[in-house]
Design a protein around this motif. Structure first.
Motif, PDB file in Angstrom:
ATOM      1  N   GLY A   2      -8.168  -4.379  -6.035  1.00  9.15           N
ATOM      2  CA  GLY A   2      -6.750  -3.686  -5.440  1.00  9.15           C
ATOM      3  C   GLY A   2      -6.206  -2.735  -6.306  1.00  9.15           C
ATOM      4  N   SER A   3      -6.568  -1.381  -5.771  1.00  9.65           N
ATOM      5  CA  SER A   3      -6.420  -0.112  -6.638  1.00  9.65           C
ATOM      6  C   SER A   3      -6.893  -0.231  -7.994  1.00  9.65           C
ATOM      7  CB  SER A   3      -4.861   0.072  -6.337  1.00  9.65           C
ATOM      8  OG  SER A   3      -4.406   0.278  -5.050  1.00  9.65           O
ATOM      9  N   VAL A   4      -8.009  -0.728  -8.458  1.00  6.98           N
ATOM     10  CA  VAL A   4      -8.431  -0.669  -9.644  1.00  6.98           C
ATOM     11  C   VAL A   4      -8.781   0.990  -9.873  1.00  6.98           C
ATOM     12  CG1 VAL A   4     -10.431  -1.120 -11.259  1.00  6.98           C
ATOM     13  CG2 VAL A   4      -9.208  -3.059  -9.863  1.00  6.98           C
TER      14      VAL A   4
ATOM     15  N   GLU B 283      -7.659 -10.409  -4.646  1.00  6.04           N
ATOM     16  CA  GLU B 283      -7.341  -9.399  -4.220  1.00  6.04           C
ATOM     17  C   GLU B 283      -5.992  -9.555  -3.574  1.00  6.04           C
ATOM     18  OE1 GLU B 283     -10.871  -6.618  -3.670  1.00  6.04           O
ATOM     19  OE2 GLU B 283     -10.803  -7.309  -1.849  1.00  6.04           O
TER      20      GLU B 283
ATOM     21  N   ALA C 177      -1.952  -4.653  -2.637  1.00  2.42           N
ATOM     22  CA  ALA C 177      -2.579  -3.842  -3.940  1.00  2.42           C
ATOM     23  C   ALA C 177      -3.786  -2.952  -3.353  1.00  2.42           C
ATOM     24  CB  ALA C 177      -2.912  -4.918  -4.987  1.00  2.42           C
ATOM     25  N   ILE C 178      -4.359  -3.400  -2.112  1.00  2.00           N
ATOM     26  CA  ILE C 178      -5.469  -2.906  -1.587  1.00  2.00           C
ATOM     27  C   ILE C 178      -5.227  -1.796  -1.017  1.00  2.00           C
ATOM     28  CG2 ILE C 178      -7.525  -3.401   0.003  1.00  2.00           C
ATOM     29  CD1 ILE C 178      -7.175  -6.241  -0.419  1.00  2.00           C
ATOM     30  N   GLY C 179      -5.798  -0.748  -1.628  1.00  2.00           N
ATOM     31  CA  GLY C 179      -5.746   0.687  -0.971  1.00  2.00           C
ATOM     32  C   GLY C 179      -4.340   1.468  -1.019  1.00  2.00           C
TER      33      GLY C 179
ATOM     34  N   LEU D 268     -13.483  -5.512  -8.277  1.00  2.00           N
ATOM     35  CA  LEU D 268     -14.030  -5.261  -7.118  1.00  2.00           C
ATOM     36  C   LEU D 268     -13.095  -4.094  -6.575  1.00  2.00           C
ATOM     37  CD1 LEU D 268     -15.798  -5.795  -4.606  1.00  2.00           C
ATOM     38  CD2 LEU D 268     -14.197  -7.417  -3.660  1.00  2.00           C
ATOM     39  N   VAL D 269     -13.936  -3.080  -6.516  1.00  3.91           N
ATOM     40  CA  VAL D 269     -13.448  -1.771  -6.364  1.00  3.91           C
ATOM     41  C   VAL D 269     -13.702  -0.899  -5.201  1.00  3.91           C
ATOM     42  CG1 VAL D 269     -13.084   0.465  -7.857  1.00  3.91           C
ATOM     43  CG2 VAL D 269     -13.802  -1.736  -8.776  1.00  3.91           C
ATOM     44  N   GLY D 270     -12.538  -0.650  -4.548  1.00  3.01           N
ATOM     45  CA  GLY D 270     -12.770   0.272  -3.463  1.00  3.01           C
ATOM     46  C   GLY D 270     -12.912   1.789  -3.513  1.00  3.01           C
ATOM     47  N   GLY D 271     -11.644   2.110  -3.370  1.00  2.00           N
ATOM     48  CA  GLY D 271     -11.507   3.762  -3.391  1.00  2.00           C
ATOM     49  C   GLY D 271     -12.159   4.303  -4.532  1.00  2.00           C
TER      50      GLY D 271
ATOM     51  N   GLU E 248      -9.692  -7.628   4.884  1.00  2.00           N
ATOM     52  CA  GLU E 248      -9.786  -6.562   6.042  1.00  2.00           C
ATOM     53  C   GLU E 248     -10.687  -7.314   7.259  1.00  2.00           C
ATOM     54  OE1 GLU E 248     -11.416  -3.148   4.106  1.00  2.00           O
ATOM     55  OE2 GLU E 248      -9.436  -2.942   3.132  1.00  2.00           O
TER      56      GLU E 248
ATOM     57  N   LYS F 155     -16.886  -0.132   1.827  1.00  2.43           N
ATOM     58  CA  LYS F 155     -16.362  -0.486   3.036  1.00  2.43           C
ATOM     59  C   LYS F 155     -16.963   0.584   3.994  1.00  2.43           C
ATOM     60  CE  LYS F 155     -11.897  -1.737   0.833  1.00  2.43           C
ATOM     61  NZ  LYS F 155     -10.508  -1.599   0.810  1.00  2.43           N
TER      62      LYS F 155
ATOM     63  N   HIS G 166     -13.307 -10.938   2.828  1.00  2.00           N
ATOM     64  CA  HIS G 166     -12.316  -9.739   2.417  1.00  2.00           C
ATOM     65  C   HIS G 166     -11.205  -9.876   3.498  1.00  2.00           C
ATOM     66  CE1 HIS G 166     -10.916  -5.831   2.048  1.00  2.00           C
ATOM     67  NE2 HIS G 166     -11.485  -5.796   0.769  1.00  2.00           N
TER      68      HIS G 166
ATOM     69  N   ASN H  68     -17.221  -1.731  -3.583  1.00  2.00           N
ATOM     70  CA  ASN H  68     -17.115  -2.206  -2.161  1.00  2.00           C
ATOM     71  C   ASN H  68     -16.684  -0.710  -1.600  1.00  2.00           C
ATOM     72  OD1 ASN H  68     -16.659  -2.996   0.326  1.00  2.00           O
ATOM     73  ND2 ASN H  68     -14.441  -3.777  -0.170  1.00  2.00           N
TER      74      ASN H  68
HETATM   75  P1  PGA Z   1      -9.318  -0.733  -3.439  1.00  2.00           P
HETATM   76  O1  PGA Z   1      -9.951  -1.612  -2.618  1.00  2.00           O
HETATM   77  O2  PGA Z   1      -9.801  -0.344  -4.631  1.00  2.00           O
HETATM   78  O3  PGA Z   1      -9.552   0.639  -2.779  1.00  2.00           O
HETATM   79  O4  PGA Z   1      -7.644  -0.836  -3.130  1.00  2.00           O
HETATM   80  C1  PGA Z   1     -10.251  -2.897  -3.150  1.00  2.00           C
HETATM   81  C2  PGA Z   1     -11.065  -3.858  -1.996  1.00  2.00           C
HETATM   82  O5  PGA Z   1     -10.599  -3.665  -0.982  1.00  2.00           O
HETATM   83  O6  PGA Z   1     -11.974  -4.404  -2.199  1.00  2.00           O
END
Ligand code: PGA
Length: 249
Positions: free
Chosen positions: A208-210, A164, A168-170, A228-231, A97, A11, A95, A9
């Motif tokens: 969440g911060s994977v 998520e 834990a997200i970001g 589901l991976v953000g950063g 956000e 974003k 999501h 993801n």
């Molecule tokens: P993150 O985001 O891996 O940066 O914590 C995950 C997400 O919001 O899908």
């Protein structure tokens, strides 16, 4: 047997050029990976480019959001039909956000899932509790409500559930594997109420911060079917290591 589902993801990150650069590195790195669903969700402006670049590869395309009507006077919105047309297999829906900054409710999430599925667009439904809710021991109530309203009237096919936890997200604070497993097992129990044995078919993925460092231990949990991976999905090197997670016992 559920197929592991690893999704990026991005974003609000990456221009068209940056999307191209990422894929030029990423595609060769994952070319030989099989038995895993690999998904990237770039911003809307990069979808067409990404669709062209991943043609013929083992990578699938997702949008980060979708509107809950087919067409019409909804300035600034994008319909499921437009996403399918451009090559999207999935859309992320609900999501945290979107729920937090754009006031998306469970009812809106339900409408989006309904129309996405009617159009043949797969769904990555995000649910999860805030820190406040976890501390007040409301985690399971929140997850139950999000599932019950979000999935009301929806058949089981083509839906991935992303757990998520918002805290834990970001934040760099990953849920411990035991915390993730506990929530995922709870989610599967709830799905069993609505879908019986078909609950076993759902991929329930964690977000969440994977990172490349913690993905293996998360993927070792019985009910964690992906991430589901953000950063950590913004760099080809790091997301490809996540896609190539190692099964530890
Ligand atoms: P993150 O985001 O891996 O940066 O914590 C995950 C997400 O919001 O899908």
């Amino acid at each position: 047997m559920r197929t592991p589902f690893l999704a990026a993801n991005w974003k609000m990150n990456k221009t068209v050029g940056e999307t191209r650069d990422f894929l030029a590195q990423f595609i060769p790195q994952v070319r030989d990976v099989s038995g895993v669903d690999i998904v990237i969700a770039p911003p809307f402006t990069s979808l067409a480019t990404a669709a062209a670049e991943i043609k013929g590869t083992n990578i699938m395309l997702a949008a980060q959001n979708v509107f809950h009507e087919e067409k019409g006077a909804f300035t600034g919105e994008i319909s499921p039909r437009m996403l399918v047309d451009i090559g999207c297999r999935y859309s992320i829906i609900g999501h945290s956000e979107r729920r937090q900054y754009f006031h998306e409710t469970d009812e809106m999430v339900n409408k989006k899932i309904m129309i996405a599925k009617q159009t043949g667009l797969g769904v990555i439904l995000c649910i999860g509790e805030s820190l406040e809710e976890r501390e007040a021991e409301k985690t399971f109530d929140v997850l139950s409500r999000q599932l019950e309203i979000g999935l009301n009237g929806i058949e089981y096919q083509n839906i991935v559930i992303a757990y998520e936890p918002i805290w834990a997200i970001g934040t760099g604070k990953t849920a411990a594997p035991e915390q993730a497993q506990e929530a995922h097992a709870f989610i599967r129990e709830r799905l069993r109420i609505y879908y019986g044995n078909n609950a076993e078919k759902f991929a329930i993925i964690y977000g969440g911060s994977v990172t490349p460092e913690n993905v293996d231990s998360l993927m070792a949990c019985r009910d964690v079917d992906g991430a589901l991976v953000g950063g950590a999905s913004l760099k080809a090197e790091s997301f490809s290591r996540i896609v190539k997670f190692r099964k530890v016992q």
